[in-house]
Motif scaffolding. Structure first.
Motif, PDB file in Angstrom:
ATOM      1  N   ARG A 155     -23.181 -15.489 -45.995  1.00 46.61           N
ATOM      2  CA  ARG A 155     -22.202 -15.868 -47.057  1.00 46.61           C
ATOM      3  C   ARG A 155     -22.650 -16.769 -48.093  1.00 46.61           C
ATOM      4  NH1 ARG A 155     -16.843 -16.534 -43.017  1.00 46.61           N
ATOM      5  NH2 ARG A 155     -17.571 -15.185 -41.556  1.00 46.61           N
ATOM      6  N   ALA A 156     -22.159 -16.610 -49.314  1.00 46.57           N
ATOM      7  CA  ALA A 156     -22.173 -17.532 -50.517  1.00 46.57           C
ATOM      8  C   ALA A 156     -21.761 -18.743 -50.189  1.00 46.57           C
ATOM      9  CB  ALA A 156     -21.780 -17.077 -51.766  1.00 46.57           C
ATOM     10  N   HIS A 157     -22.625 -19.814 -50.654  1.00 46.02           N
ATOM     11  CA  HIS A 157     -22.124 -21.165 -50.432  1.00 46.02           C
ATOM     12  C   HIS A 157     -20.932 -21.615 -51.264  1.00 46.02           C
ATOM     13  CE1 HIS A 157     -21.966 -25.523 -50.085  1.00 46.02           C
ATOM     14  NE2 HIS A 157     -21.859 -25.756 -51.536  1.00 46.02           N
ATOM     15  N   LEU A 158     -19.871 -21.978 -51.110  1.00 46.93           N
ATOM     16  CA  LEU A 158     -18.438 -22.117 -51.835  1.00 46.93           C
ATOM     17  C   LEU A 158     -18.684 -23.611 -52.318  1.00 46.93           C
ATOM     18  CD1 LEU A 158     -15.684 -20.085 -50.101  1.00 46.93           C
ATOM     19  CD2 LEU A 158     -17.169 -19.463 -52.079  1.00 46.93           C
ATOM     20  N   PRO A 159     -18.433 -23.907 -53.577  1.00 49.63           N
ATOM     21  CA  PRO A 159     -18.142 -25.110 -54.165  1.00 49.63           C
ATOM     22  C   PRO A 159     -16.837 -25.720 -53.738  1.00 49.63           C
ATOM     23  CG  PRO A 159     -17.861 -23.518 -55.904  1.00 49.63           C
ATOM     24  CD  PRO A 159     -18.533 -22.793 -54.565  1.00 49.63           C
ATOM     25  N   GLU A 160     -16.590 -26.813 -53.629  1.00 44.76           N
ATOM     26  CA  GLU A 160     -15.467 -27.674 -53.174  1.00 44.76           C
ATOM     27  C   GLU A 160     -14.015 -26.961 -53.612  1.00 44.76           C
ATOM     28  OE1 GLU A 160     -13.492 -29.577 -50.636  1.00 44.76           O
ATOM     29  OE2 GLU A 160     -15.614 -29.707 -50.549  1.00 44.76           O
ATOM     30  N   ARG A 161     -14.135 -26.810 -54.897  1.00 44.31           N
ATOM     31  CA  ARG A 161     -13.055 -26.170 -55.720  1.00 44.31           C
ATOM     32  C   ARG A 161     -12.634 -24.578 -55.125  1.00 44.31           C
ATOM     33  NH1 ARG A 161     -12.607 -26.360 -61.771  1.00 44.31           N
ATOM     34  NH2 ARG A 161     -10.369 -26.807 -61.557  1.00 44.31           N
ATOM     35  N   LEU A 162     -13.496 -23.897 -54.491  1.00 44.22           N
ATOM     36  CA  LEU A 162     -13.252 -22.829 -53.978  1.00 44.22           C
ATOM     37  C   LEU A 162     -13.165 -22.602 -52.416  1.00 44.22           C
ATOM     38  CD1 LEU A 162     -15.391 -20.320 -56.333  1.00 44.22           C
ATOM     39  CD2 LEU A 162     -13.023 -21.089 -56.628  1.00 44.22           C
ATOM     40  N   ARG A 163     -13.305 -23.895 -51.761  1.00 46.07           N
ATOM     41  CA  ARG A 163     -13.284 -23.979 -50.357  1.00 46.07           C
ATOM     42  C   ARG A 163     -12.054 -23.120 -49.685  1.00 46.07           C
ATOM     43  NH1 ARG A 163     -16.734 -27.443 -47.744  1.00 46.07           N
ATOM     44  NH2 ARG A 163     -18.109 -26.696 -49.898  1.00 46.07           N
ATOM     45  N   ALA A 164     -11.024 -23.284 -50.361  1.00 52.49           N
ATOM     46  CA  ALA A 164      -9.720 -22.668 -49.812  1.00 52.49           C
ATOM     47  C   ALA A 164      -9.836 -21.050 -49.602  1.00 52.49           C
ATOM     48  CB  ALA A 164      -8.578 -23.113 -50.719  1.00 52.49           C
ATOM     49  N   LEU A 165     -10.872 -20.711 -50.125  1.00 52.29           N
ATOM     50  CA  LEU A 165     -11.103 -19.027 -50.063  1.00 52.29           C
ATOM     51  C   LEU A 165     -11.407 -18.996 -48.508  1.00 52.29           C
ATOM     52  CD1 LEU A 165     -13.143 -18.013 -53.081  1.00 52.29           C
ATOM     53  CD2 LEU A 165     -10.779 -17.230 -52.637  1.00 52.29           C
ATOM     54  N   GLU A 166     -12.311 -19.803 -47.991  1.00 49.54           N
ATOM     55  CA  GLU A 166     -12.551 -19.667 -46.379  1.00 49.54           C
ATOM     56  C   GLU A 166     -11.401 -19.789 -45.764  1.00 49.54           C
ATOM     57  OE1 GLU A 166     -15.471 -22.480 -45.575  1.00 49.54           O
ATOM     58  OE2 GLU A 166     -17.034 -21.336 -46.665  1.00 49.54           O
TER      59      GLU A 166
END
Length: 881
Positions: free
Chosen positions: A10-21
């Motif tokens: 999976r792509a590494h998600l920046p903090e601002r998008l961490r809620a996608l996980e």
């Protein structure tokens, strides 16, 4: 070159998008349209390519796009709002919490009114979302809808099943229309699952001792279905020998040894998985255990082992287990029940030769386990019989199926009429947010003026559909039909190409099917009793209906035959060969690889849902419910749920020829009735239009269907019924059995005393019952010329063989008698004890008005009675005069 192994990065998600996980890891997205829309907005083309799977989306989206989204304030705000909404959904009080509040708290920390602290729900398959293909058909879809509705209602439920490496199977067709199966391997790390681990991060394993010194281990994957954790056991791990790694390879695959290993893992391993999960998560152990079919029936034997290990004897442990167990049967035919050779069960549950105490369930005698599955054939072990013997409460899945089940299992309660067999019914339901088209859900929000659709459980809510203009309802139906036609064309093209057709010869598909034509759907598994080919009984007549100049119909067919069922595959081939003909291929199609995503489009877009099983072999048939939720009209044999909820205005009843011994003749009669309905009623109503082009009579049937069936077919209604009818009584029964007993001698004063009391009572009753006898019945109180309402007094003398009068129920049974003197629709009247007579016999009497006119008869009977039994018929013992 082929890859040795597939895995997901999976792509590494920046903090601002961490809620996608967070959003992708909870399967609530599978029924929450705004969350699906958010993931689609990341890359609409890729979303479609990955099968509308958020986890796969995060594994395929490029880092450049991720960075771009992180800078998109609008996207981030949507993400934050949806993450907050999910958190609110997971934490706020729902129906179950409100129920607890209304009834007050328990001083011992237990929930009030017997509300269970936890419910364990076991099923061999779960259809939660197409991205997690742990289902084959209706049983799994029902289980998935049960979990989703339990989540929406706030039930403290934990579900248990198996994680199949290849799921069920993917279906395609050969050039000549024969079903092909393929088994793609599923990478659990690419699915919405998390591994259950201990504090050190190591996978928690459960272990089972198998014959010949083998050990079966399994790890536990957790799928989060809203509030509900679904535990899936996986044997494909290095700790297992090669053959044991394959125990969880496929759903309903392999020979009987493979199958019993799966069912031992599901039942015994499932209980151990629950213990591991609740310990790791700090949750209370479930009080109620619900078997969705008999596959996981060995769970009861494991719970008995636990209680024996805690110091109880076998019969006391069995009493506790029965009190807290619910069994749901889904099959209306004996052939649908798993049955194993007794010697196979003895081999798995007996002691290892030469090994002291090395067995799967230490302390549990193998002969007692074998007795649970006893049936007429002494060489067979019956999983449904075990389920019924281990559960104090049991049910079928529709009113008619409850009746069929009582007849099917009547032999377990000898001496009782079929109507008195203690198997009830709760009619299945479907999860509206999963199966209702977005257009209907949006209309519901508009009518309610709120995004909260929980009031859909109330019948009066659906009355608001009277406010909706017929033109708007017809517009929704037409939109959905148009979208279905587009989907069918795309699936047809893929299927023909897969079968070897050249793209150049498929130009006809661009105009195949018509958004303006009456569209009928028939999609389900393909066992013989569902009669996939009844529609082909008179192919010329069917062709005439398809090609009618003024009132044509179009027919979409789908379904999978079991890989070992060549008869079912031959039925599919018949339909495919008919549908391949150039004359009709633009009006009828068989679509391969039926799954949840295809089903959803069919339920949305079909005007009519066809169902023509052999009555009464359809236990429930929830596909027709999903169609009804979308304004589809059912055209069905009166079987399953349709038998109780058809009212003459919400669809059509196909007349049946029940009882006709000649099956071919029966099929001819019922097929002819089907053709007549299509030609004379269904098609005329659809094509009869007003000046605006609206089929007003049809739309009123749609409106009536939604109003009448909408609140009934909901899985939330079903789960509420289970809670109130079975879960709460089971929890209450459990709590009574673990209390001190009621003996004045004090031998039951310790915990589990009530269970010991009931176990000893059962021993005494079974020992005494052969000598219990009604020696005399006196009806001297009967008037010489009895009239309706006249008083009848009956007195009976009973030899209780050492049982006390309060330990039995003596009943007078009255009713009309038929030509064979059998009582018809009898009523029972309790008889009261009035003392002892000569020889130690006990006297009982009752006076009652005569309830009916005509030929009336009576008898007297004796049944066991104990405060901890669910009913006097529970033990299956009765003595008749």
């Amino acid at each position: 070159m082929k890859a040795l192994r597939r895995f997901t990065v999976r792509a590494h998600l920046p903090e601002r998008l961490r809620a996608l996980e967070h959003l992708s890891g909870n399967l609530r997205w599978s029924w929450d349209k705004p969350t699906q829309d958010l993931f689609e907005a990341m890359d609409p083309g890729l979303w479609k390519q990955v099968g509308c799977d958020p986890v796969s989306m995060l594994g395929h989206v490029g880092p450049e796009r991720v960075d771009e989204l992180a800078r998109d304030e609008s996207f981030v705000q949507r993400l934050d709002a949806l993450a907050a909404d999910l958190d609110d959904y997971l934490q706020r009080p729902l129906w179950y919490q409100q129920l607890a509040t209304e009834t007050g708290g328990g001083a011992d920390g237990a929930l009030p009114n017997g509300l269970p602290n936890g419910i364990a729900y076991f099923s061999m398959e779960f259809g939660v979302a197409e991205v997690l293909p742990n289902y084959s058909g209706g049983l799994g879809i029902l289980a998935g809808d049960h979990l989703k509705s339990a989540s929406d209602l706030g039930l403290p439920l934990i579900a248990v099943g198996l994680h199949y490496r290849s799921g069920y199977f993917r279906q395609s067709l050969t050039a000549d229309g024969w079903q092909r199966e393929s088994y793609p391997s599923l990478d659990p790390q690419g699915l919405p699952l998390r591994l259950l681990v201990d504090a050190s991060g190591e996978a928690i394993l459960i272990e089972l001792a198998l014959p010949d010194g083998a050990q079966l281990a399994a790890r536990i994957w957790v799928a989060q279905v809203g509030r509900i954790p679904l535990l899936l056991l996986d044997s494909d791990i290095p700790e297992n020998d090669h053959d044991l790694r394959g125990v969880t390879d496929r759903l309903y695959g392999g020979d009987q040894e493979h199958r019993i290993r799966q069912e031992i893992l599901a039942g015994i391993g499932g209980v151990r998985a629950i213990r591991a999960f609740t310990a790791a998560e700090g949750l209370p152990s479930p009080e109620v255990f619900h078997m969705n079919e008999g596959h996981a029936g060995f769970l009861g034997a494991e719970r008995i082992r636990e209680l024996i290990e805690a110091g109880l004897d076998f019969d006391t442990a069995l009493t506790v287990v029965r009190a807290s167990t619910v069994f749901t049967t889904h099959t209306p035919v004996p052939a649908g029940i798993d049955r194993f050779p007794v010697e196979l069960v003895e081999r798995y549950f007996g002691p290892e030769p030469g090994a002291v105490g090395s067995r799967l369930l230490p302390g549990v005698p193998v002969d007692r386990i074998v007795a649970f599955g006893d049936e007429d054939d002494a060489t067979k072990f019956n999983m449904a019989h075990m389920g019924l013997r281990l559960a104090q409460r049991a049910n079928g899945v529709s009113l008619l199926h409850g009746q069929v089940s009582r007849g099917m299992f009547n032999d377990l309660w000898p001496g009782f009429d079929q109507e008195e067999v203690p198997i009830g019914s709760i009619t299945n339901g479907v999860h509206a947010p999963t199966w209702a088209a977005p257009q209907w859900m949006e209309l519901g929000r508009e009518l309610l003026g709120s995004d909260d659709l929980s009031s859909l459980r109330e019948p009066q809510t659906w009355e608001r559909l009277k406010q909706v203009d017929p033109g708007h309802m017809w517009w929704i139906r037409s939109q959905l039909r148009t979208a279905l036609v587009e989907d069918v064309r795309a699936r047809l093209r893929r299927s023909w190409l897969d079968r070897g057709a050249a793209d150049a010869e498929l130009g006809w598909i661009a105009t195949a099917f018509d958004p303006a034509v009456l569209t009928i759907g028939f999609a389900r598994r393909v066992p013989t009793y569902k009669r996939l080919t009844l529609m082909l009984r008179d192919p010329d007549r069917l062709e005439k209906l398809l090609l009618d100049d003024k009132r044509p119909i179009q027919l979409i067919v789908a379904g999978k035959a079991h890989p070992a069922d060549d008869g079912g595959k031959a039925l599919i081939q018949q339909v495919v060969r008919f549908a391949d003909r150039p004359e009709v291929r633009h009006r009828i199609a068989f679509l391969p690889d039926y799954d949840m995503s295809m089903a959803r489009q069919l339920y949305y877009g079909c005007d009519v849902w066809l169902n023509n099983p052999l009555r009464p072999l359809e236990a429930c048939g929830t596909s027709g419910m999903k169609s009804a939720l979308n304004g589809g009209l059912n055209l069905s044999i009166r079987d399953g749920w349709w038998d109780e909820w058809y009212d003459g205005e919400n669809g059509w009843e196909i007349p049946t020829a029940d009882g006709l011994a000649d099956e071919d003749r029966r099929d001819d009669i019922e097929a002819s009735a089907l053709y007549d309905l299509l030609e004379q009623s269904v098609a005329p109503k659809f094509y009869d239009r007003d000046e605006r082009g609206i089929p007003t009579r049809w739309v009123e049937m749609v409106r009536h269907t939604l109003q009448v069936l909408g609140p009934k077919v909901l899985a939330s209604r079903m789960v509420q019924d289970y809670t109130e009818t079975y879960y709460i009584p089971a929890a209450q029964s459990l709590r009574r059995t673990i209390e001190p007993g009621s003996s004045s001698a004090g031998e039951f004063d310790a915990p589990f005393g009530a269970a010991r009391e009931l176990a000893q009572y059962r021993h005494r009753v079974h020992r005494a019952w052969p000598q219990v006898e009604i020696t005399d019945v006196d009806s001297s109180g009967l008037p010489d010329a009895p009239l309706l309402g006249s008083q009848l007094t009956l007195t009976a003398k009973v030899n209780l063989a050492g049982l006390r009068p309060e330990e039995v129920s003596v009943q007078a049974v009255l009713g009309r008698v038929d030509a064979a003197d059998a009582l018809v629709d009898p009523v029972t009247v309790p008889m009261r004890h009035i003392g002892a007579v000569d020889g130690g016999r006990q006297m009982f009497t009752a006076t009652t008005p005569l309830p009916i006119t005509g030929s009336v008869g009576y008898t007297v009977r004796v049944l066991p009675h104990h405060r901890l039994l669910a009913g006097d018929n529970e033990l299956g013992l009765v003595t008749l005069a």
